[in-house]
Design a protein around this motif. Structure first.
Motif, PDB file in Angstrom:
ATOM      1  N   VAL A  53       0.827  -1.199   0.000  1.00 56.73           N
ATOM      2  CA  VAL A  53       0.000   0.000   0.000  1.00 56.73           C
ATOM      3  C   VAL A  53       0.867   1.257   0.000  1.00 56.73           C
ATOM      4  N   SER A  54       1.998   1.205   0.673  1.00 54.32           N
ATOM      5  CA  SER A  54       2.886   2.362   0.720  1.00 54.32           C
ATOM      6  C   SER A  54       3.323   2.772  -0.689  1.00 54.32           C
ATOM      7  N   ASN A  55       3.781   1.822  -1.491  1.00 59.35           N
ATOM      8  CA  ASN A  55       4.193   2.125  -2.868  1.00 59.35           C
ATOM      9  C   ASN A  55       3.017   2.607  -3.707  1.00 59.35           C
ATOM     10  N   LEU A  56       1.871   1.963  -3.562  1.00 59.49           N
ATOM     11  CA  LEU A  56       0.665   2.368  -4.289  1.00 59.49           C
ATOM     12  C   LEU A  56       0.334   3.819  -3.987  1.00 59.49           C
ATOM     13  N   MET A  57       0.306   4.182  -2.718  1.00 59.94           N
ATOM     14  CA  MET A  57      -0.072   5.534  -2.343  1.00 59.94           C
ATOM     15  C   MET A  57       0.996   6.557  -2.719  1.00 59.94           C
ATOM     16  N   GLN A  58       2.259   6.183  -2.662  1.00 58.90           N
ATOM     17  CA  GLN A  58       3.306   7.108  -3.104  1.00 58.90           C
ATOM     18  C   GLN A  58       3.153   7.414  -4.591  1.00 58.90           C
ATOM     19  N   ASN A  59       2.815   6.396  -5.381  1.00 62.35           N
ATOM     20  CA  ASN A  59       2.577   6.615  -6.816  1.00 62.35           C
ATOM     21  C   ASN A  59       1.373   7.518  -7.045  1.00 62.35           C
ATOM     22  N   ILE A  60       0.296   7.289  -6.314  1.00 62.74           N
ATOM     23  CA  ILE A  60      -0.902   8.118  -6.460  1.00 62.74           C
ATOM     24  C   ILE A  60      -0.602   9.557  -6.056  1.00 62.74           C
ATOM     25  N   LEU A  61       0.158   9.749  -4.983  1.00 61.42           N
ATOM     26  CA  LEU A  61       0.523  11.101  -4.557  1.00 61.42           C
ATOM     27  C   LEU A  61       1.350  11.821  -5.626  1.00 61.42           C
ATOM     28  N   LYS A  62       2.259  11.111  -6.271  1.00 59.34           N
ATOM     29  CA  LYS A  62       3.073  11.714  -7.332  1.00 59.34           C
ATOM     30  C   LYS A  62       2.208  12.124  -8.521  1.00 59.34           C
ATOM     31  N   ARG A  91      -1.579  11.591   7.453  1.00 56.47           N
ATOM     32  CA  ARG A  91      -1.118  10.515   6.568  1.00 56.47           C
ATOM     33  C   ARG A  91      -2.045  10.373   5.361  1.00 56.47           C
ATOM     34  N   PRO A  92      -1.519   9.910   4.216  1.00 55.62           N
ATOM     35  CA  PRO A  92      -2.370   9.776   3.026  1.00 55.62           C
ATOM     36  C   PRO A  92      -3.292   8.553   3.049  1.00 55.62           C
ATOM     37  N   TRP A  93      -3.121   7.677   3.998  1.00 55.00           N
ATOM     38  CA  TRP A  93      -4.010   6.524   4.138  1.00 55.00           C
ATOM     39  C   TRP A  93      -3.934   6.016   5.567  1.00 55.00           C
ATOM     40  N   LEU A  94      -4.929   5.215   5.925  1.00 56.89           N
ATOM     41  CA  LEU A  94      -4.969   4.588   7.241  1.00 56.89           C
ATOM     42  C   LEU A  94      -4.503   3.159   7.079  1.00 56.89           C
ATOM     43  N   ASP A  95      -3.529   2.768   7.871  1.00 60.11           N
ATOM     44  CA  ASP A  95      -2.997   1.402   7.804  1.00 60.11           C
ATOM     45  C   ASP A  95      -4.047   0.373   8.182  1.00 60.11           C
ATOM     46  N   ASN A  96      -3.753  -0.875   7.823  1.00 58.70           N
ATOM     47  CA  ASN A  96      -4.638  -1.986   8.187  1.00 58.70           C
ATOM     48  C   ASN A  96      -4.935  -1.937   9.674  1.00 58.70           C
ATOM     49  N   SER A  97      -6.208  -2.075  10.005  1.00 58.31           N
ATOM     50  CA  SER A  97      -6.566  -2.152  11.416  1.00 58.31           C
ATOM     51  C   SER A  97      -7.955  -2.746  11.553  1.00 58.31           C
ATOM     52  N   ILE A  98      -8.111  -3.580  12.543  1.00 59.98           N
ATOM     53  CA  ILE A  98      -9.396  -4.230  12.800  1.00 59.98           C
ATOM     54  C   ILE A  98     -10.457  -3.197  13.150  1.00 59.98           C
ATOM     55  N   GLU A  99     -10.098  -2.182  13.964  1.00 61.39           N
ATOM     56  CA  GLU A  99     -11.103  -1.212  14.395  1.00 61.39           C
ATOM     57  C   GLU A  99     -11.645  -0.357  13.249  1.00 61.39           C
ATOM     58  N   GLY A 101     -12.455  -1.731  10.215  1.00 63.53           N
ATOM     59  CA  GLY A 101     -13.052  -2.646   9.253  1.00 63.53           C
ATOM     60  C   GLY A 101     -12.049  -3.474   8.479  1.00 63.53           C
ATOM     61  N   GLY A 102     -10.798  -3.479   8.902  1.00 61.56           N
ATOM     62  CA  GLY A 102      -9.761  -4.224   8.201  1.00 61.56           C
ATOM     63  C   GLY A 102      -9.342  -3.509   6.930  1.00 61.56           C
ATOM     64  N   GLY A 103      -8.234  -3.919   6.399  1.00 64.81           N
ATOM     65  CA  GLY A 103      -7.740  -3.312   5.168  1.00 64.81           C
ATOM     66  C   GLY A 103      -7.122  -1.950   5.399  1.00 64.81           C
ATOM     67  N   ALA A 104      -6.684  -1.350   4.322  1.00 63.24           N
ATOM     68  CA  ALA A 104      -6.126   0.000   4.353  1.00 63.24           C
ATOM     69  C   ALA A 104      -7.149   0.923   3.714  1.00 63.24           C
ATOM     70  N   TRP A 105      -7.306   2.118   4.265  1.00 67.57           N
ATOM     71  CA  TRP A 105      -8.317   3.061   3.809  1.00 67.57           C
ATOM     72  C   TRP A 105      -7.675   4.334   3.278  1.00 67.57           C
ATOM     73  N   ARG A 106      -8.288   4.920   2.239  1.00 65.62           N
ATOM     74  CA  ARG A 106      -7.838   6.202   1.703  1.00 65.62           C
ATOM     75  C   ARG A 106      -9.081   7.002   1.305  1.00 65.62           C
ATOM     76  N   MET A 107      -8.891   8.319   1.176  1.00 63.68           N
ATOM     77  CA  MET A 107     -10.016   9.165   0.813  1.00 63.68           C
ATOM     78  C   MET A 107      -9.577  10.202  -0.212  1.00 63.68           C
ATOM     79  N   PHE A 108     -10.472  10.477  -1.160  1.00 63.84           N
ATOM     80  CA  PHE A 108     -10.253  11.463  -2.208  1.00 63.84           C
ATOM     81  C   PHE A 108     -11.409  12.459  -2.206  1.00 63.84           C
ATOM     82  N   ASN A 109     -11.169  13.608  -2.833  1.00 66.59           N
ATOM     83  CA  ASN A 109     -12.283  14.503  -3.105  1.00 66.59           C
ATOM     84  C   ASN A 109     -13.203  13.820  -4.115  1.00 66.59           C
ATOM     85  N   TYR A 110     -14.458  14.196  -4.087  1.00 60.18           N
ATOM     86  CA  TYR A 110     -15.426  13.689  -5.060  1.00 60.18           C
ATOM     87  C   TYR A 110     -15.458  14.662  -6.232  1.00 60.18           C
TER      88      TYR A 110
END
Length: 129
Positions: A53-62, A91-99, A101-110
């Motif tokens: 996810v770190s590499n994915l988000m760094q690419n999206i940020l670029k 941070r540009p995303w929220l790391d995996n965490s059970i609290e 809902g699991g997975g990594a989360w990110r948010m964009f403008n609509y």
């Protein structure tokens, strides 16, 4: 589920609705609407598909920074530029965490009046992307 991840949004925002967006093939995607009329796209990143996810988000940020800079140089509105909305701690995303809902989360403008294609209907769409 997406409803568990609304605490990614600045606490000063009042979330009025969380609606699942259909059509996504890889990530779980939700439309967040606030009482002030702002809208955001919240995604749970499929970490099976995107294990780094770190590499994915760094690419999206670029890419998003490049597009925003291009719009500024050309004196274009930022209304149609994708923007990564940071978490409340910057941070540009929220790391995996059970609290959350699991997975990594990110948010964009609509981006209103935008269209997402699972399959490009023609080659012209690909050149516009």
């Amino acid at each position: 589920k997406g409803e568990n991840s609304t605490d990614l949004i600045d606490k000063s925002m009042t979330v009025s609705s969380v609606d699942r967006m259909k059509g996504g093939l890889i990530n779980d995607t939700y439309l967040i609407s606030t009482s002030s009329g702002e809208k955001y796209v919240l995604q749970r990143i499929n970490t099976t598909v995107f294990s780094n996810v770190s590499n994915l988000m760094q690419n999206i940020l670029k890419v998003t920074k490049y597009l925003q800079d291009k719009h500024k140089l050309e004196n274009l509105s930022d209304d149609n530029c994708l923007v990564v909305i940071p978490t409340t701690d910057g941070r540009p995303w929220l790391d995996n965490s059970i609290e959350h809902g699991g997975g990594a989360w990110r948010m964009f403008n609509y981006i209103p009046n935008s269209t997402c294609f699972a399959i490009a209907p023609n080659g012209g769409i690909l050149t516009e992307a």
